[in-house]
Design a protein around this motif. Structure first.
Motif, PDB file in Angstrom:
ATOM      1  N   ASN A  82      11.040  30.390  61.862  1.00 53.56           N
ATOM      2  CA  ASN A  82      10.903  31.620  61.027  1.00 53.56           C
ATOM      3  C   ASN A  82       9.480  31.606  60.470  1.00 53.56           C
ATOM      4  OD1 ASN A  82      13.204  33.648  60.845  1.00 53.56           O
ATOM      5  ND2 ASN A  82      14.122  31.528  60.895  1.00 53.56           N
ATOM      6  N   TYR A  83       8.586  32.429  60.468  1.00 55.26           N
ATOM      7  CA  TYR A  83       7.214  32.467  59.745  1.00 55.26           C
ATOM      8  C   TYR A  83       6.833  33.666  58.903  1.00 55.26           C
ATOM      9  CZ  TYR A  83       2.319  32.050  59.185  1.00 55.26           C
ATOM     10  OH  TYR A  83       1.131  32.062  58.677  1.00 55.26           O
ATOM     11  N   ASP A 128      14.410  25.335  62.694  1.00 56.84           N
ATOM     12  CA  ASP A 128      15.778  24.828  62.686  1.00 56.84           C
ATOM     13  C   ASP A 128      16.073  24.424  63.908  1.00 56.84           C
ATOM     14  OD1 ASP A 128      18.704  25.265  62.745  1.00 56.84           O
ATOM     15  OD2 ASP A 128      18.545  25.334  60.637  1.00 56.84           O
ATOM     16  N   SER A 178       9.835  35.738  63.602  1.00 56.51           N
ATOM     17  CA  SER A 178      10.968  34.896  64.051  1.00 56.51           C
ATOM     18  C   SER A 178      10.969  34.672  65.600  1.00 56.51           C
ATOM     19  CB  SER A 178      12.235  35.308  63.359  1.00 56.51           C
ATOM     20  OG  SER A 178      12.733  36.378  63.906  1.00 56.51           O
ATOM     21  N   ALA A 221      16.926  20.982  59.810  1.00 60.93           N
ATOM     22  CA  ALA A 221      15.824  22.137  59.112  1.00 60.93           C
ATOM     23  C   ALA A 221      14.744  21.536  58.477  1.00 60.93           C
ATOM     24  CB  ALA A 221      16.674  22.847  58.180  1.00 60.93           C
ATOM     25  N   TYR A 222      13.718  22.158  58.778  1.00 63.79           N
ATOM     26  CA  TYR A 222      12.300  21.517  58.314  1.00 63.79           C
ATOM     27  C   TYR A 222      11.421  22.541  57.796  1.00 63.79           C
ATOM     28  CZ  TYR A 222       7.764  19.078  58.599  1.00 63.79           C
ATOM     29  OH  TYR A 222       6.545  18.519  58.177  1.00 63.79           O
ATOM     30  N   LYS A 223      10.760  22.234  56.724  1.00 68.71           N
ATOM     31  CA  LYS A 223      10.016  23.349  56.304  1.00 68.71           C
ATOM     32  C   LYS A 223       8.603  22.876  56.052  1.00 68.71           C
ATOM     33  CE  LYS A 223      10.033  26.968  52.594  1.00 68.71           C
ATOM     34  NZ  LYS A 223      10.576  28.329  53.248  1.00 68.71           N
ATOM     35  N   ASN A 272      11.572  18.955  51.744  1.00 68.49           N
ATOM     36  CA  ASN A 272      11.610  20.001  52.859  1.00 68.49           C
ATOM     37  C   ASN A 272      12.206  19.679  54.271  1.00 68.49           C
ATOM     38  OD1 ASN A 272       9.788  17.919  53.554  1.00 68.49           O
ATOM     39  ND2 ASN A 272       8.034  19.397  53.877  1.00 68.49           N
ATOM     40  N   ASP A 310       9.755  27.993  58.453  1.00 66.43           N
ATOM     41  CA  ASP A 310      10.921  27.261  58.662  1.00 66.43           C
ATOM     42  C   ASP A 310      11.276  26.987  60.167  1.00 66.43           C
ATOM     43  OD1 ASP A 310      12.312  27.299  56.038  1.00 66.43           O
ATOM     44  OD2 ASP A 310      11.515  29.271  56.065  1.00 66.43           O
ATOM     45  N   ASN A 314      19.426  15.433  52.748  1.00 67.59           N
ATOM     46  CA  ASN A 314      18.202  15.844  52.333  1.00 67.59           C
ATOM     47  C   ASN A 314      17.321  14.784  52.297  1.00 67.59           C
ATOM     48  OD1 ASN A 314      19.260  18.636  51.862  1.00 67.59           O
ATOM     49  ND2 ASN A 314      19.963  18.112  50.028  1.00 67.59           N
TER      50      ASN A 314
END
Length: 777
Positions: free
Chosen positions: A613-614, A568, A623, A558-560, A481, A566, A477
């Protein structure tokens, strides 16, 4: 392994912890409630006194999520202080009584398998029951073909019912299909026909991409698809559903569940009837269907009973039948009738013990039996041409154990054995194989932001000695995010019964297929009978087949960037050795071909997958997914570069000449698309009970077969299936306090069909109605 479990836990005196009690509105203590803390993926289940405890927490703010069937999910922010115990009291309110269970990412409470599919070293994905229902899908293949990196493919040379799942460029024979953590059997030339599995009783589908033999054994060389059926029953309820539409498709389901003995036990039963007239995608077929008509009955039952505060006995049974009759008539050929009957039985008995010190133990026996009977009758002469006729059994005994060794380490392990028996008219007598295995997996929190997941499996096969397959994955991590991950895993696949022992001649066309162990004896018999014209020099390589091996590498992040979005990304490389290939190795005097199997090639698949994904609003979810794939036979590349061997020349249709091959002439393995993509728009408006989805799936062109002078590899002048789009739509409306649901489904809206894709149906419109039985609060 048991010695490891007895080691003292890591010291956590300076870390914080959380404990709590969970009850319903009336103050009744609730057992088996799932609790998770994010972002650390900590998890727990409440015990018989409603208590749960999570230790080894660093100071800070956490998001606590509590969920259970029959109750509204709760999410709270919890403040944890270093070196202190925090206490919380949770009272759950009655909520949605639908059969589908709320899914919480990171929670694993599956009594059928202690291995958490979502936390293996390889990339994974979970498809929830809610997603399946919003797609309006009826069979398993319809669900999987819309997922990124997966493709449903046809093997026309193996018959019009031979369809399977391709994962990251691997053929379908390399993906293990499991139900409730146990492998299923019954393949046609390596292809597992996913259309024989109804989705009516599926709770979720777990997918692992990449070599997973380290935990699941042979056939998991490409990955694993695990079907999880309905469980965790807390209230009496039932469902009656009916759908009807194009091609005379009927899908009828009746299911019910109830706890008993004061909720110490629970039972679930379901029945499904499905039929279709099939469909035709070949204009040269004057009568019959490329996807044959069939009817199917599926019955599923589960039972669980709490023997004591720590012990639970469970039973799971499934029985499916399928019958198909397909009249086939091509121009200038005699009409024929193809008849198929299938019987599929799965059953298991398991004892789960959850000890008060956190140790979990599961002992299980599993049996599966698959029977296939098929023949083809020449309707003019009445002559019956033999097809497949076999029974396959798998007996499997396994013990699993799991324990948290403190706040930083969780261990899972298992041992067992499997015995497989095949009785097939295409083989000489019964054939059997036995396999014994030992495996383990660990989850280790090395630092606040760094964790490792690894495992290894040791297999002893009675025909192929022993194999050790390790894997290791890392998760870091970097930011709140942003999470990076990387993994490496090994896989293996032993030759199957067909590749070893098959003795088959197609009466209709005359070609023969001989397994590697039977080849030379059968060739000698035909030579003595004067039926062999020539045996190719390549046949000298036919002998004892070696197991196929692979190493899978993957990495990504994985980024937010903000709350509603999201992203990936995953890149992969799968290297395969001792690849088993089927080749023509002889000619009969009649001109018909003879095929067999040999270890000849090294190959690799490589590429990247991107998922986005939004959450555009509370009701609208967008998505999208994309896969780039390269699938390369190294033997072809080496031959072209060296200018020697089978692939040194190519026939250039544009120049009308045969010349030396160039690397750019080779386009990769057949039946693999370079580009695949999907887009989905989902809508769910809780107050109105209106939900729906619109999906678009794209697949770029892919090679089908040689179409000019044969040079044994895919070049630009061969036959291709053109790129295409598929558009699908589903809309549902719930009424009467969620008792009644109306649904309309439209698959393949643009009515795309191709004779080279016999399993691709045309436009299908279906309407459905269902009624859920439950007591209103």
């Amino acid at each position: 392994m048991f010695t490891l479990f007895s080691l003292p836990a890591f010291s956590a005196d300076k870390l914080g912890s959380l404990e709590g009690i969970i009850t319903d509105e009336n103050g009744k203590l609730l057992q088996g409630i799932a609790v998770t803390l994010q972002p650390d993926h900590k998890k727990a289940l409440s015990d018989s006194k409603g208590r749960f405890k999570i230790t080894g927490l660093y100071g800070g703010t956490y998001k606590l999520t509590v969920s259970a069937v029959g109750f509204d999910a709760q999410t709270k922010e919890i403040e944890i202080e270093m070196g202190k115990m925090s206490t919380i009291f949770i009272r759950l309110k009655p909520g949605n009584k639908e059969l589908n269970e709320i899914n919480v990412t990171g929670i694993h409470s599956n009594p059928d398998n202690f291995i958490d599919m979502t936390r293996t070293a390889m990339p994974s994905k979970v498809i929830t029951r809610q997603e399946i229902e919003m797609m309006g899908s009826r069979r398993l293949d319809e669900v999987l073909k819309e997922q990124t990196g997966l493709a449903i493919v046809n093997d026309i040379g193996s018959g019009n019912r031979a369809v399977g799942l391709q994962m990251q460029g691997f053929d379908s024979g390399y993906t293990m299909i499991m139900i409730d953590g146990q492998p299923m059997v019954g393949r046609n030339n390596g292809n597992f026909d996913l259309s024989r599995i109804t989705v009516s009783n599926i709770e979720r589908i777990e997918i692992i991409k990449g070599a997973s033999s380290c935990l699941f054994g042979s056939e998991a060389l490409a990955g694993v698809v695990n079907i999880v059926t309905r469980k965790n029953i807390s209230h009496p309820q039932g469902l009656a559903a009916l759908r009807y539409g194009s091609f005379n498709m009927v899908d009828a389901t009746l299911e019910g569940e109830t706890p008993f003995a004061g909720k110490r036990g629970s039972a679930y039963l379901s029945g499904n009837y499905y039929r279709t007239d099939g469909f035709n995608s070949n204009p040269y077929l004057s009568d019959g269907k490329t996807a044959p008509p069939f009817n199917s009955y599926a019955f599923q039952g589960r039972g669980r009973y709490l023997l004591s505060d720590i012990s639970t006995l469970s039973f799971n049974g499934r029985f499916v039948t399928r019958h198909s009759e397909n009249k086939i008539a091509y121009q200038n050929l005699n009409p024929s009738m193809d008849v198929l009957d299938e019987y599929d039985l799965n059953g298991s008995l398991a004892l789960n013990d959850n000890f008060r010190n956190g140790l979990k133990l599961k002992s299980q026996y599993y049996l599966t039996r698959y029977q296939n009977e098929q023949n083809v009758t020449d309707l003019e002469s009445g002559f019956i041409m033999p097809g497949s006729d076999f029974k396959q059994y798998l007996h499997r005994a396994e013990m699993q154990v799991s324990k948290n060794m403190g706040p930083l380490l969780e261990l899972t392990g298992g041992a067992g054995g499997a015995y497989e028996l095949l009785d097939n008219t295409s083989y000489r007598g019964n054939k059997s194989m036995a396999n014994y295995f030992l495996y383990g997996q660990f989850d280790f929190q090395a630092a606040e932001r760094l964790s490792f997941t690894g495992g290894a499996r040791f297999d002893y096969h009675d025909k192929y000695d022993s194999k050790l397959n390790p894997s290791l994955g890392m998760r870091y991590n970097a930011l709140k995010n942003l999470t990076f991950r990387a993994a490496v895993g090994t896989g293996f696949k032993t030759p199957n019964f067909q590749q070893l022992y098959m003795i088959f001649t197609n009466v209709q066309t005359g070609y023969s297929v001989f397994g590697a162990e039977e080849f030379w004896r059968e060739i000698q018999i035909l030579q003595e009978a004067g039926q062999i014209m020539s045996v190719f020099p390549s046949a000298k390589r036919i002998g004892s087949l070696k197991p196929e091996r692979s190493v899978s590498y993957s990495g990504g992040f994985a980024y937010k960037p903000f709350g509603a979005l999201d992203v990936d990304v995953n890149v992969f490389y799968n290297d395969m050795k001792n690849f088993i290939n089927s080749e023509q190795v002889a000619f009969k005097t009649s001109g018909q071909q003879i095929y067999s199997y040999m270890n000849i090639a090294k190959a690799y698949t490589a590429g990247a997958e991107i998922g986005v994904n939004y959450k555009a609003s509370k009701s609208i979810h967008l998505s999208a997914g994309y896969q780039l794939l390269y699938a390369v036979d190294k033997g072809v590349v080496d031959s072209i570069k060296n200018g020697t061997g089978l692939y040194e020349q190519v026939y250039d249709t544009d120049a009308n000449e045969t010349r030396r091959s160039k690397r750019s002439d080779y386009l990769g393995m057949n039946n693999r698309s370079r580009h695949m993509a999907n887009v989905k728009i989902s809508y769910a408006h809780e107050p109105s009970g209106l939900t729906g989805s619109f999906r678009v799936n794209y697949r770029s062109k892919y090679g089908f077969m040689e179409d000019n002078r044969a040079n044994n590899f895919l070049d630009p002048w061969d036959k291709f299936v053109k790129s295409f789009f598929l558009l699908n739509l589903a809309v549902q409306k719930t009424l009467y306090n969620k008792h009644l649901q109306l649904q309309i489904t439209a698959d393949n809206l643009m009515n795309y069909r191709d004779q080279l894709m016999p399993g691709q149906q045309g436009r299908a419109i279906l309407c459905g109605i269902s009624w859920r039985f439950f007591k209103n609060e």
